[in-house]
Design a protein around this motif. Structure first.
Motif, short mmCIF file in Angstrom:
data_model
loop_
_atom_site.label_atom_id
_atom_site.label_comp_id
_atom_site.label_asym_id
_atom_site.label_seq_id
_atom_site.Cartn_x
_atom_site.Cartn_y
_atom_site.Cartn_z
N PRO A 33 39.18 -18.38 -90.74
CA PRO A 33 38.26 -19.50 -90.94
C PRO A 33 37.00 -19.02 -91.64
CG PRO A 33 39.11 -19.50 -88.70
CD PRO A 33 39.54 -18.21 -89.32
N ALA A 34 36.32 -19.95 -92.32
CA ALA A 34 35.14 -19.59 -93.10
C ALA A 34 34.03 -19.06 -92.20
CB ALA A 34 34.65 -20.81 -93.87
N PRO A 35 33.51 -17.85 -92.48
CA PRO A 35 32.48 -17.27 -91.61
C PRO A 35 31.04 -17.58 -92.02
CG PRO A 35 33.23 -15.61 -93.15
CD PRO A 35 34.03 -16.86 -93.45
N GLY A 36 30.80 -18.06 -93.25
CA GLY A 36 29.44 -18.14 -93.78
C GLY A 36 28.48 -18.99 -92.96
N ASP A 37 28.90 -20.21 -92.61
CA ASP A 37 28.02 -21.09 -91.86
C ASP A 37 27.83 -20.58 -90.43
OD1 ASP A 37 27.37 -23.56 -93.59
OD2 ASP A 37 29.50 -23.27 -93.91
N ILE A 38 28.88 -20.00 -89.86
CA ILE A 38 28.78 -19.38 -88.53
C ILE A 38 27.75 -18.26 -88.57
CG2 ILE A 38 29.99 -17.96 -86.84
CD1 ILE A 38 31.17 -20.58 -86.52
N ARG A 39 27.79 -17.45 -89.63
CA ARG A 39 26.84 -16.34 -89.77
C ARG A 39 25.40 -16.86 -89.74
NH1 ARG A 39 27.08 -15.45 -95.00
NH2 ARG A 39 24.94 -16.12 -95.40
N ASN A 40 25.13 -17.91 -90.50
CA ASN A 40 23.77 -18.45 -90.57
C ASN A 40 23.32 -19.02 -89.23
OD1 ASN A 40 23.30 -17.83 -93.29
ND2 ASN A 40 24.32 -19.69 -93.98
N VAL A 41 24.25 -19.59 -88.48
CA VAL A 41 23.92 -20.15 -87.17
C VAL A 41 23.64 -19.03 -86.17
CG1 VAL A 41 24.91 -21.41 -85.21
CG2 VAL A 41 25.06 -22.37 -87.51
N ILE A 42 24.42 -17.96 -86.21
CA ILE A 42 24.15 -16.81 -85.34
C ILE A 42 22.75 -16.27 -85.62
CG2 ILE A 42 24.77 -14.40 -84.86
CD1 ILE A 42 27.71 -15.18 -85.23
N ALA A 43 22.41 -16.14 -86.89
CA ALA A 43 21.09 -15.63 -87.26
C ALA A 43 19.98 -16.56 -86.74
CB ALA A 43 20.98 -15.50 -88.78
N ALA A 44 20.21 -17.88 -86.84
CA ALA A 44 19.19 -18.85 -86.41
C ALA A 44 19.00 -18.85 -84.90
CB ALA A 44 19.57 -20.25 -86.88
N MET A 45 20.08 -18.63 -84.14
CA MET A 45 20.02 -18.74 -82.68
C MET A 45 19.84 -17.40 -81.98
SD MET A 45 23.01 -21.63 -82.15
CE MET A 45 22.89 -21.68 -80.36
N SER A 46 19.75 -16.34 -82.75
CA SER A 46 19.68 -15.00 -82.16
C SER A 46 18.29 -14.69 -81.61
CB SER A 46 20.06 -13.94 -83.19
OG SER A 46 19.09 -13.90 -84.22
N ASP A 47 18.23 -13.68 -80.77
CA ASP A 47 16.96 -13.23 -80.20
C ASP A 47 16.93 -11.70 -80.25
OD1 ASP A 47 14.52 -13.20 -78.96
OD2 ASP A 47 15.33 -13.41 -76.93
N VAL A 48 16.83 -11.18 -81.48
CA VAL A 48 16.79 -9.72 -81.69
C VAL A 48 15.67 -9.40 -82.67
CG1 VAL A 48 19.22 -9.29 -81.19
CG2 VAL A 48 18.53 -9.91 -83.51
N GLU A 49 15.44 -8.14 -82.91
CA GLU A 49 14.41 -7.71 -83.84
C GLU A 49 14.70 -8.26 -85.25
OE1 GLU A 49 11.61 -6.04 -83.31
OE2 GLU A 49 12.04 -6.05 -81.16
N PRO A 50 13.66 -8.67 -85.98
CA PRO A 50 13.86 -9.22 -87.33
C PRO A 50 14.64 -8.31 -88.26
CG PRO A 50 11.62 -9.64 -86.59
CD PRO A 50 12.26 -8.75 -85.55
N ILE A 51 14.51 -6.99 -88.11
CA ILE A 51 15.21 -6.07 -88.99
C ILE A 51 16.72 -6.20 -88.83
CG2 ILE A 51 15.12 -4.14 -87.34
CD1 ILE A 51 14.88 -3.96 -91.22
N LEU A 52 17.17 -6.52 -87.60
CA LEU A 52 18.60 -6.72 -87.38
C LEU A 52 19.10 -7.98 -88.05
CD1 LEU A 52 19.20 -5.59 -83.68
CD2 LEU A 52 20.02 -4.50 -85.78
#
Length: 320
Positions: A56-75
């Motif tokens: 399945p297409a990962p691109g939109d999932i990737r952007n959502v993980i980035a938006a909802m994550s709680d890690v250091e900005p460099i990650l």
């Protein structure tokens, strides 16, 4: 109904660039947040991985993980990094490659998403709308059929309807449960026919949206989009959703009601895009509640919803 101890359950459905804006603010609210994300994208790095790995297409999932994550900005910078060197990695996003690798390690795309979400401290739940490799098709007003999410806007024709193959694609079971148990279902802004509707037309997702006791609210696009919604009003956007999903699928529409600057209008006119007109009376006649406000930010060279304004507005809908 939720008890006093329960957090309100908000489900956001969508994809593209509009969905992460909503999620970035909502993740900090005292809610139970779930994102249901499109997997019909076929452009760029995503398209190459779909062809080579049949995932399945990962691109939109990737952007959502980035938006909802709680890690250091460099990650997050690492996760969103796109290789530009002219070799086999050129054009690929690191996050897409990690999702492909995690799906391979765990043996399943969703399990890969779940484990990567855990590693990135995602605040909430992320579900692909389906675990299948879906392809989007559009029937144009002139009867021609255009296949592929990235090809549809390029046709520059009026879109009559969109549909998916395989025809009887199965939704991800947790996606149905999330809609059924929600207090608020939010349809995110984004490319109407290629990022938003592909989620809503999956069998059983459409039925769940019609039957849910939750309020279903659509955050309408602020600008039209060439090749998808040229000359569309707010009611035209809502009608397209109703035509694809069915009556009683939409309770409210959230619209920006302040004027767009001449400078910004001129910038978008180059792309043959214009502000989405708010035809308030037509929406009311359709039985749709109109929720208005100043919900965009002026911090960028493009028009974007304001993360804090829109998330605060959405949260207010579940704490009234």
């Amino acid at each position: 109904m939720n008890t006093i101890q329960d957090k309100p359950r908000i489900v956001v459905i969508g994809g593209g660039t509009g969905m992460p804006v909503l999620l970035r603010g909502l993740k900090n609210m005292p809610i139970d947040l779930t994102a249901l994300v499109t997997v019909a994208d076929d452009g760029g790095s995503t398209g190459r991985l779909r062809q080579e790995i049949d995932m399945p297409a990962p691109g939109d999932i990737r952007n959502v993980i980035a938006a909802m994550s709680d890690v250091e900005p460099i990650l997050i910078d690492l996760f969103q990094h796109r290789f530009s060197i002219e070799n086999g990695l050129s054009g690929h996003s690191m996050g897409n490659l990690l999702l492909a690798a995690m799906a391979s390690v765990t043996g399943d795309f969703y399990t890969g998403v779940k484990e990567l979400s855990r590693a990135f401290g995602v605040k909430g739940k992320i579900y692909p709308i389906s675990n299948e490799n879906l392809q989007l098709h559009a029937e144009m007003a002139d009867g021609t059929i255009i296949s592929g999410e990235s090809n549809i806007p390029l046709a520059r024709k009026k879109i009559e309807r969109v549909y998916l193959t395989p025809e009887h694609a199965q939704p991800f079971p947790h996606a149905i449960e999330a809609i059924e148990q929600a207090d608020l279902v939010v349809i995110s802004p984004g490319s109407l026919y290629t990022s938003i509707l592909p989620n809503l037309i999956i069998p059983r997702i459409d039925q769940a949206l019609q039957k849910t006791k939750a309020k279903v609210a659509y955050v309408c696009n602020v600008m039209t989009q060439l090749g998808e919604t040229t000359n569309y009003t707010a009611a035209d956007h809502a009608q397209a959703i109703i035509d694809h999903v069915g009556d009683n699928c939409l309770d409210a529409i959230i619209v920006h009601n302040e004027s767009i600057s001449d400078k910004m209008r001129q910038r978008y006119a180059i792309e043959q895009a214009a502000p989405v007109a708010l035809d308030r009376n037509r929406l009311i006649d359709m039985g749709i509640e109109v929720i208005e406000g100043d919900i965009i930010t002026n911090q960028y060279k493009t028009i974007r919803h304001d993360t804090e304004k829109i998330s605060t507005l959405l949260y207010s809908l579940v704490v009234q």
